[in-house]
Structures are given as structure tokens and as C-alpha cells.
Design a protein around this motif. Sequence first.
Motif, mmCIF file in Angstrom:
data_model
loop_
_atom_site.group_PDB
_atom_site.id
_atom_site.type_symbol
_atom_site.label_atom_id
_atom_site.label_comp_id
_atom_site.label_asym_id
_atom_site.label_seq_id
_atom_site.Cartn_x
_atom_site.Cartn_y
_atom_site.Cartn_z
ATOM 1 N N PHE A 1 2.340 9.773 -5.473
ATOM 2 C CA PHE A 1 3.176 10.957 -5.266
ATOM 3 C C PHE A 1 3.961 11.287 -6.538
ATOM 4 N N ARG A 2 4.537 10.267 -7.155
ATOM 5 C CA ARG A 2 5.321 10.490 -8.374
ATOM 6 C C ARG A 2 4.445 10.873 -9.554
ATOM 7 N N ASP A 3 3.186 10.413 -9.549
ATOM 8 C CA ASP A 3 2.260 10.767 -10.633
ATOM 9 C C ASP A 3 2.028 12.273 -10.685
ATOM 10 N N GLY A 4 1.945 12.920 -9.525
ATOM 11 C CA GLY A 4 1.853 14.373 -9.471
ATOM 12 C C GLY A 4 0.470 14.958 -9.607
ATOM 13 N N LEU B 1 0.105 20.396 -3.199
ATOM 14 C CA LEU B 1 1.005 19.577 -2.398
ATOM 15 C C LEU B 1 0.460 18.155 -2.355
ATOM 16 N N PHE B 2 1.307 17.235 -1.922
ATOM 17 C CA PHE B 2 0.850 15.860 -1.718
ATOM 18 C C PHE B 2 0.679 15.655 -0.219
ATOM 19 N N LYS C 1 0.832 -1.200 0.000
ATOM 20 C CA LYS C 1 0.000 0.000 0.000
ATOM 21 C C LYS C 1 0.871 1.257 0.000
ATOM 22 N N CYS C 2 1.978 1.212 0.722
ATOM 23 C CA CYS C 2 2.917 2.343 0.694
ATOM 24 C C CYS C 2 3.441 2.570 -0.714
ATOM 25 N N ASP C 3 3.658 1.485 -1.445
ATOM 26 C CA ASP C 3 4.136 1.607 -2.821
ATOM 27 C C ASP C 3 3.107 2.329 -3.687
#
Length: 283
Positions: free
Chosen positions: A215-218, A226-227, A207-209
Motif C-alpha cells: 500500500f505504501r509503495d503506491g 486505488l489500492f 502477511k498483513c505487513d
Amino acid sequence: MTDTPATWKPSRIRELELHLTTRDERILEDLERFRLLTSGQLQRLHFGVDPLGPHASQLGAVRATNRVLTRVEKLGVIARVSRRIGGPHHGSSATIWQLAPAGERFLRARRGDPDRRKFGNPGAVFISHTLAIAEVAVGALEQSRLGGYEVLELETEPTCWRTLQSGGAALTLKPDLLLVTADADTETHSFCEIDLGTEHLPAIRRKCDVYQRAFRDGSEERARGLFPAVVWIVPDEKRAAALHAGITADKGLDPDLFTVVTRDAALATLAPYEPSTTTTSPQ
């Protein structure tokens, strides 16, 4: 006849509008939003203790809560869940409530929503997890009413879920809760994961992945600037240490993206503001 707001409204809706108070309707809305709430949680949300208000003592607030919930139950719009929590010694505060089909139809008809919600008998794990999520939210709302900060956003499942693209495939991020709090100077945005201590660490890391891919998707950062912090809320320090170690040991994860706190320390992370000396209570 198809069960739609249009066909249901002419008789039953008018009857309920006549008997339900504004506070009753707020109780229905909270049960729809959180899916399950205990009498104690509903008391904290809607029958706050206030020496200058209608509920001057905890006992008075509890009695008012039980009286109102019993009346609303008789209208057929809320229902008790057959399971109880904490054993028989917790009394009426441990009674669990959910929206009854008639209550769900009433709310749908009021907003013209044709989508029906399915009802079933919730299992023990679902009940425990759902009430734990609600407890985080209720605690944040309750404390905000004492002053010092506001709750700007509070999204429950599935409203807080996000769909994104990763490697050409659709990926769904499923937080338990999205909470945004703010004082006069700062805002705190949090994706909350409520852990009961039963999930294996590989599932936690998976789930963290998904969070890291999001986050990387943006897309979330583009939408809100912000994330949100990913806050794992766990039962105790032992579990917190285990999750922190498991996340840190995974070389594919950035540990700075995740915070692990115990339930007792959760509010200090989700609303890290100085307390106010001004006190108010819910109406």
C-alpha cells in the motif's frame, strides 16, 4: 522429442478439437485457472439450473454434469484427484477434478504457450485451501449471473501476485485472489485471503505487513487508481474475532486497511450491491 505446442499439435490437437465442445473447453480453462474444482463447483459454473433451459432441475443439472465430466475424462484431458472431501456421504458432487497433462498441453498448444506446468499429487492442505479459494470465486460468479452486478476482474494465483520494491529489496505480495465487482454506480476491488483457521497469528500479521508495504509503495494505486481492500475470509466468528484482535493489537499495522469476514458474509463484502429481480443462468 521435446514436448512443445508445435510438436504436439498435428495429431492430438486436431483430435481433441473434433471431440471437445465449447463448454468442454471452458471447463478445461476453469480447471487451469482454479487448479482444482469439485463436480459441484463445475456444475454451478457450467450447468446452471433454469426452468426454461436444458437443466430444469437440480437433479437434471447434476446428471448432465456427471455425464459430461465422465465423457471429457475419457478423452484424457481431465483427471480425478484421488482424495475426496467431506466423506463418502457427499456423493459425486464431492469428486475433485484437475487438468490432466493432455488437457494442459491442449490449452498451451491453442495459445502457443511453451511453458509446461508441473503435475503432482496434491496434499490435503493444498486441496482444502485451493477449493476454498475456488468457492469464493464460484460464489461471486454464480451470484453475478443472477443479475445486480458484474465480475470485472477475477485473478487467481499466481496471476494476482505483485512484485514491488521495499527498502531496496524486491518483495512479493501473494493474494489468494483478486476480485473486482461492479454495479451501475460503483466498483469494489478486493485482495482476498482465504483462511482455514490453521495459520498462527504471527504469520497472519507478517502477511498483513506485506500488504501494508505494498500500500505504501503506491504502485498498485498508480496502476488502478486505488489500492484494493484486503479481505480476510475466515471459517467462523470466533476466528474472525481472533484475527481482528491480532491485527488491531499490532501497532505497526493500520487496521483500516484490513477487513475480516466469515465465509457466510464474504459475498456481501466482495459484492455489496442490491440484488436484482432478473435471473439468468450459465449456458
